[in-house]
Design a protein around this motif. Structure first.
Motif, PDB file in Angstrom:
ATOM      1  N   GLN A   9       0.840  -1.199   0.000  1.00 23.70           N
ATOM      2  CA  GLN A   9       0.000   0.000   0.000  1.00 23.70           C
ATOM      3  C   GLN A   9       0.875   1.249   0.000  1.00 23.70           C
ATOM      4  N   SER A  10       0.258   2.370  -0.353  1.00 27.53           N
ATOM      5  CA  SER A  10       1.000   3.625  -0.373  1.00 27.53           C
ATOM      6  C   SER A  10       1.310   4.070   1.057  1.00 27.53           C
ATOM      7  N   LYS A  11       2.243   4.997   1.171  1.00 23.53           N
ATOM      8  CA  LYS A  11       2.649   5.497   2.487  1.00 23.53           C
ATOM      9  C   LYS A  11       1.467   6.174   3.197  1.00 23.53           C
ATOM     10  N   ALA A  12       0.677   6.921   2.454  1.00 23.49           N
ATOM     11  CA  ALA A  12      -0.483   7.600   3.039  1.00 23.49           C
ATOM     12  C   ALA A  12      -1.512   6.595   3.534  1.00 23.49           C
ATOM     13  N   ALA A  13      -1.702   5.514   2.795  1.00 17.29           N
ATOM     14  CA  ALA A  13      -2.666   4.493   3.199  1.00 17.29           C
ATOM     15  C   ALA A  13      -2.195   3.768   4.451  1.00 17.29           C
ATOM     16  N   ARG A  14      -0.882   3.507   4.535  1.00 15.70           N
ATOM     17  CA  ARG A  14      -0.340   2.856   5.738  1.00 15.70           C
ATOM     18  C   ARG A  14      -0.480   3.758   6.952  1.00 15.70           C
ATOM     19  N   ARG A  15      -0.216   5.060   6.777  1.00 16.25           N
ATOM     20  CA  ARG A  15      -0.371   6.005   7.890  1.00 16.25           C
ATOM     21  C   ARG A  15      -1.812   6.029   8.385  1.00 16.25           C
ATOM     22  N   LYS A  16      -2.741   6.047   7.452  1.00 11.94           N
ATOM     23  CA  LYS A  16      -4.161   6.063   7.820  1.00 11.94           C
ATOM     24  C   LYS A  16      -4.535   4.785   8.566  1.00 11.94           C
ATOM     25  N   TYR A  17      -4.037   3.646   8.116  1.00 14.50           N
ATOM     26  CA  TYR A  17      -4.332   2.368   8.771  1.00 14.50           C
ATOM     27  C   TYR A  17      -3.791   2.354  10.197  1.00 14.50           C
ATOM     28  N   TYR A  18      -2.514   2.752  10.359  1.00 13.89           N
ATOM     29  CA  TYR A  18      -1.897   2.716  11.678  1.00 13.89           C
ATOM     30  C   TYR A  18      -2.511   3.747  12.621  1.00 13.89           C
ATOM     31  N   SER A  19      -2.909   4.900  12.109  1.00 15.50           N
ATOM     32  CA  SER A  19      -3.541   5.901  12.974  1.00 15.50           C
ATOM     33  C   SER A  19      -4.891   5.416  13.472  1.00 15.50           C
ATOM     34  N   ASN A  20      -5.607   4.636  12.664  1.00 18.90           N
ATOM     35  CA  ASN A  20      -6.881   4.068  13.103  1.00 18.90           C
ATOM     36  C   ASN A  20      -6.670   2.968  14.141  1.00 18.90           C
ATOM     37  N   GLN A  21      -5.525   2.283  14.103  1.00 21.22           N
ATOM     38  CA  GLN A  21      -5.245   1.212  15.049  1.00 21.22           C
ATOM     39  C   GLN A  21      -4.879   1.745  16.436  1.00 21.22           C
ATOM     40  N   ARG A  22      -4.274   2.932  16.475  1.00 22.81           N
ATOM     41  CA  ARG A  22      -3.845   3.491  17.760  1.00 22.81           C
ATOM     42  C   ARG A  22      -5.038   3.979  18.562  1.00 22.81           C
ATOM     43  N   GLY A  23      -4.950   3.801  19.877  1.00 20.78           N
ATOM     44  CA  GLY A  23      -6.022   4.230  20.758  1.00 20.78           C
ATOM     45  C   GLY A  23      -5.870   5.683  21.156  1.00 20.78           C
ATOM     46  N   SER A  24      -6.815   6.158  21.947  1.00 18.45           N
ATOM     47  CA  SER A  24      -6.807   7.532  22.412  1.00 18.45           C
ATOM     48  C   SER A  24      -6.396   7.578  23.880  1.00 18.45           C
ATOM     49  N   TRP A  25      -5.688   8.616  24.255  1.00 21.90           N
ATOM     50  CA  TRP A  25      -5.301   8.808  25.656  1.00 21.90           C
ATOM     51  C   TRP A  25      -6.389   9.556  26.418  1.00 21.90           C
ATOM     52  N   ASN A  26      -7.420  10.023  25.736  1.00 25.26           N
ATOM     53  CA  ASN A  26      -8.554  10.728  26.356  1.00 25.26           C
ATOM     54  C   ASN A  26      -8.105  11.922  27.198  1.00 25.26           C
ATOM     55  N   GLY A  27      -7.233  12.749  26.643  1.00 22.64           N
ATOM     56  CA  GLY A  27      -6.811  13.964  27.327  1.00 22.64           C
ATOM     57  C   GLY A  27      -5.701  13.774  28.341  1.00 22.64           C
ATOM     58  N   VAL A  28      -5.183  12.566  28.524  1.00 26.68           N
ATOM     59  CA  VAL A  28      -4.108  12.310  29.477  1.00 26.68           C
ATOM     60  C   VAL A  28      -2.777  12.462  28.758  1.00 26.68           C
TER      61      VAL A  28
END
Length: 52
Positions: A9-28
């Motif tokens: 996949q393209s670099k942009a597609a990989r970035r989008k995939y990995y950013s969706n996999q990461r969780g949120s710190w919820n303001g911490v």
């Protein structure tokens, strides 16, 4: 829908995939949650102990 491996996949597609996999710190902020190493040299702590 075809499944395309991440390596092909393209670099942009990989970035989008990995950013969706990461969780949120919820303001911490994880940087502020680091414990102080008590064995390490701390100039301020040493100044408070010896009031000469």
């Amino acid at each position: 829908m075809k499944m395309v491996p991440l390596e092909k996949q393209s670099k942009a597609a990989r970035r989008k995939y990995y950013s969706n996999q990461r969780g949120s710190w919820n303001g911490v902020n994880p940087v502020t949650r680091v414990e102080v190493n008590r064995k390490a040299y701390n100039r301020k702590r040493d100044r408070k102990v010896i009031p000469e």
